[in-house]
Scaffold this motif. Structure first.
Motif, PDB file in Angstrom:
ATOM      1  N   LEU A  33      51.988  46.278  46.601  1.00  0.00           N
ATOM      2  CA  LEU A  33      50.637  46.656  46.196  1.00  0.00           C
ATOM      3  C   LEU A  33      49.758  45.421  45.974  1.00  0.00           C
ATOM      4  CD1 LEU A  33      51.401  49.568  43.722  1.00  0.00           C
ATOM      5  CD2 LEU A  33      50.368  49.753  46.000  1.00  0.00           C
ATOM      6  N   ILE A  34      50.340  44.373  45.417  1.00  0.00           N
ATOM      7  CA  ILE A  34      49.590  43.130  45.197  1.00  0.00           C
ATOM      8  C   ILE A  34      49.125  42.561  46.535  1.00  0.00           C
ATOM      9  CG2 ILE A  34      49.800  40.720  44.451  1.00  0.00           C
ATOM     10  CD1 ILE A  34      51.675  41.819  42.202  1.00  0.00           C
ATOM     11  N   GLU A  35      49.972  42.607  47.541  1.00  0.00           N
ATOM     12  CA  GLU A  35      49.586  42.116  48.878  1.00  0.00           C
ATOM     13  C   GLU A  35      48.404  42.889  49.437  1.00  0.00           C
ATOM     14  OE1 GLU A  35      52.956  42.286  51.431  1.00  0.00           O
ATOM     15  OE2 GLU A  35      54.053  40.763  50.315  1.00  0.00           O
ATOM     16  N   LYS A  36      48.315  44.165  49.100  1.00  0.00           N
ATOM     17  CA  LYS A  36      47.236  45.011  49.616  1.00  0.00           C
ATOM     18  C   LYS A  36      45.920  44.838  48.853  1.00  0.00           C
ATOM     19  CE  LYS A  36      49.970  48.624  51.688  1.00  0.00           C
ATOM     20  NZ  LYS A  36      49.296  48.897  52.934  1.00  0.00           N
ATOM     21  N   GLU A  37      45.972  44.216  47.689  1.00  0.00           N
ATOM     22  CA  GLU A  37      44.761  43.994  46.894  1.00  0.00           C
ATOM     23  C   GLU A  37      43.800  43.102  47.669  1.00  0.00           C
ATOM     24  OE1 GLU A  37      41.831  44.022  44.673  1.00  0.00           O
ATOM     25  OE2 GLU A  37      43.524  45.101  43.786  1.00  0.00           O
ATOM     26  N   GLU A  38      42.578  43.552  47.799  1.00  0.00           N
ATOM     27  CA  GLU A  38      41.581  42.816  48.576  1.00  0.00           C
ATOM     28  C   GLU A  38      40.944  41.674  47.789  1.00  0.00           C
ATOM     29  OE1 GLU A  38      38.864  45.749  50.041  1.00  0.00           O
ATOM     30  OE2 GLU A  38      40.413  46.729  51.241  1.00  0.00           O
ATOM     31  N   ASP A  39      40.871  41.799  46.493  1.00  0.00           N
ATOM     32  CA  ASP A  39      40.249  40.778  45.655  1.00  0.00           C
ATOM     33  C   ASP A  39      41.289  39.704  45.325  1.00  0.00           C
ATOM     34  OD1 ASP A  39      39.263  39.277  43.456  1.00  0.00           O
ATOM     35  OD2 ASP A  39      37.973  40.945  42.855  1.00  0.00           O
ATOM     36  N   THR A  40      41.066  38.491  45.819  1.00  0.00           N
ATOM     37  CA  THR A  40      42.058  37.421  45.627  1.00  0.00           C
ATOM     38  C   THR A  40      42.238  37.057  44.154  1.00  0.00           C
ATOM     39  OG1 THR A  40      40.377  35.732  46.068  1.00  0.00           O
ATOM     40  CG2 THR A  40      41.763  36.423  47.922  1.00  0.00           C
ATOM     41  N   ASN A  41      41.185  37.224  43.355  1.00  0.00           N
ATOM     42  CA  ASN A  41      41.324  36.938  41.919  1.00  0.00           C
ATOM     43  C   ASN A  41      42.322  37.890  41.279  1.00  0.00           C
ATOM     44  OD1 ASN A  41      39.479  34.791  41.832  1.00  0.00           O
ATOM     45  ND2 ASN A  41      37.753  36.194  41.661  1.00  0.00           N
ATOM     46  N   TYR A  42      42.247  39.164  41.642  1.00  0.00           N
ATOM     47  CA  TYR A  42      43.205  40.130  41.102  1.00  0.00           C
ATOM     48  C   TYR A  42      44.599  39.883  41.680  1.00  0.00           C
ATOM     49  CZ  TYR A  42      39.903  42.947  38.498  1.00  0.00           C
ATOM     50  OH  TYR A  42      38.997  43.381  37.571  1.00  0.00           O
ATOM     51  N   GLN A  43      44.681  39.500  42.947  1.00  0.00           N
ATOM     52  CA  GLN A  43      45.995  39.179  43.530  1.00  0.00           C
ATOM     53  C   GLN A  43      46.680  38.107  42.691  1.00  0.00           C
ATOM     54  OE1 GLN A  43      45.717  37.897  47.599  1.00  0.00           O
ATOM     55  NE2 GLN A  43      46.395  39.879  48.356  1.00  0.00           N
ATOM     56  N   LYS A  44      45.949  37.058  42.369  1.00  0.00           N
ATOM     57  CA  LYS A  44      46.510  35.964  41.572  1.00  0.00           C
ATOM     58  C   LYS A  44      46.901  36.442  40.174  1.00  0.00           C
ATOM     59  CE  LYS A  44      43.947  32.405  43.987  1.00  0.00           C
ATOM     60  NZ  LYS A  44      42.850  31.437  43.899  1.00  0.00           N
ATOM     61  N   LYS A  45      46.035  37.259  39.576  1.00  0.00           N
ATOM     62  CA  LYS A  45      46.310  37.779  38.233  1.00  0.00           C
ATOM     63  C   LYS A  45      47.595  38.594  38.218  1.00  0.00           C
ATOM     64  CE  LYS A  45      44.442  40.829  34.716  1.00  0.00           C
ATOM     65  NZ  LYS A  45      43.319  41.644  34.302  1.00  0.00           N
ATOM     66  N   TYR A  46      47.723  39.508  39.179  1.00  0.00           N
ATOM     67  CA  TYR A  46      48.904  40.364  39.228  1.00  0.00           C
ATOM     68  C   TYR A  46      50.154  39.563  39.583  1.00  0.00           C
ATOM     69  CZ  TYR A  46      45.368  44.011  39.330  1.00  0.00           C
ATOM     70  OH  TYR A  46      44.300  44.812  39.049  1.00  0.00           O
ATOM     71  N   ALA A  47      50.009  38.602  40.470  1.00  0.00           N
ATOM     72  CA  ALA A  47      51.165  37.769  40.833  1.00  0.00           C
ATOM     73  C   ALA A  47      51.672  37.019  39.604  1.00  0.00           C
ATOM     74  CB  ALA A  47      50.787  36.800  41.948  1.00  0.00           C
ATOM     75  N   THR A  48      50.757  36.567  38.761  1.00  0.00           N
ATOM     76  CA  THR A  48      51.139  35.872  37.537  1.00  0.00           C
ATOM     77  C   THR A  48      51.901  36.815  36.608  1.00  0.00           C
ATOM     78  OG1 THR A  48      49.233  34.404  37.692  1.00  0.00           O
ATOM     79  CG2 THR A  48      50.261  34.613  35.538  1.00  0.00           C
ATOM     80  N   VAL A  49      51.424  38.049  36.500  1.00  0.00           N
ATOM     81  CA  VAL A  49      52.096  39.040  35.647  1.00  0.00           C
ATOM     82  C   VAL A  49      53.535  39.255  36.116  1.00  0.00           C
ATOM     83  CG1 VAL A  49      52.128  41.474  34.985  1.00  0.00           C
ATOM     84  CG2 VAL A  49      49.963  40.211  34.964  1.00  0.00           C
ATOM     85  N   TRP A  50      53.719  39.275  37.430  1.00  0.00           N
ATOM     86  CA  TRP A  50      55.035  39.573  38.004  1.00  0.00           C
ATOM     87  C   TRP A  50      55.910  38.347  38.215  1.00  0.00           C
ATOM     88  CZ3 TRP A  50      57.598  43.930  38.446  1.00  0.00           C
ATOM     89  CH2 TRP A  50      56.885  45.101  38.196  1.00  0.00           C
ATOM     90  N   LYS A  51      55.356  37.163  38.003  1.00  0.00           N
ATOM     91  CA  LYS A  51      56.098  35.923  38.242  1.00  0.00           C
ATOM     92  C   LYS A  51      57.449  35.898  37.530  1.00  0.00           C
ATOM     93  CE  LYS A  51      55.583  30.938  37.916  1.00  0.00           C
ATOM     94  NZ  LYS A  51      54.691  29.838  37.516  1.00  0.00           N
ATOM     95  N   ASN A  52      57.461  36.295  36.286  1.00  0.00           N
ATOM     96  CA  ASN A  52      58.685  36.245  35.489  1.00  0.00           C
ATOM     97  C   ASN A  52      59.344  37.605  35.303  1.00  0.00           C
ATOM     98  OD1 ASN A  52      58.510  33.432  35.025  1.00  0.00           O
ATOM     99  ND2 ASN A  52      56.930  33.819  33.508  1.00  0.00           N
ATOM    100  N   ALA A  53      58.826  38.604  35.983  1.00  0.00           N
ATOM    101  CA  ALA A  53      59.378  39.958  35.827  1.00  0.00           C
ATOM    102  C   ALA A  53      60.630  40.127  36.649  1.00  0.00           C
ATOM    103  CB  ALA A  53      58.353  40.997  36.218  1.00  0.00           C
TER     104      ALA A  53
END
Length: 53
Positions: A33-53
């Motif tokens: 779902l993060i890959e499908k996000e069109e807004d790169t700012n949100y992509q980065k935000k979500y990737a950070t959330v999932w980095k340690n998950a």
């Protein structure tokens, strides 16, 4: 106050769900779902959330 987009809310809440379920499938779905996000700012935000998950 404006409501959050449900898709964005789901991506932010998925790590908590994963802790309960302990499944790698949840992380794979979230990353997809993060890959499908069109807004790169949100992509980065979500990737950070999932980095340690």
């Amino acid at each position: 106050m404006a409501k959050k987009d449900p898709k964005k809310r789901i991506l932010e809440d998925f790590p908590s769900v994963r802790e309960v379920i302990k499944g790698k499938e949840i992380k794979q779905i979230a990353l997809h779902l993060i890959e499908k996000e069109e807004d790169t700012n949100y992509q980065k935000k979500y990737a950070t959330v999932w980095k340690n998950a």
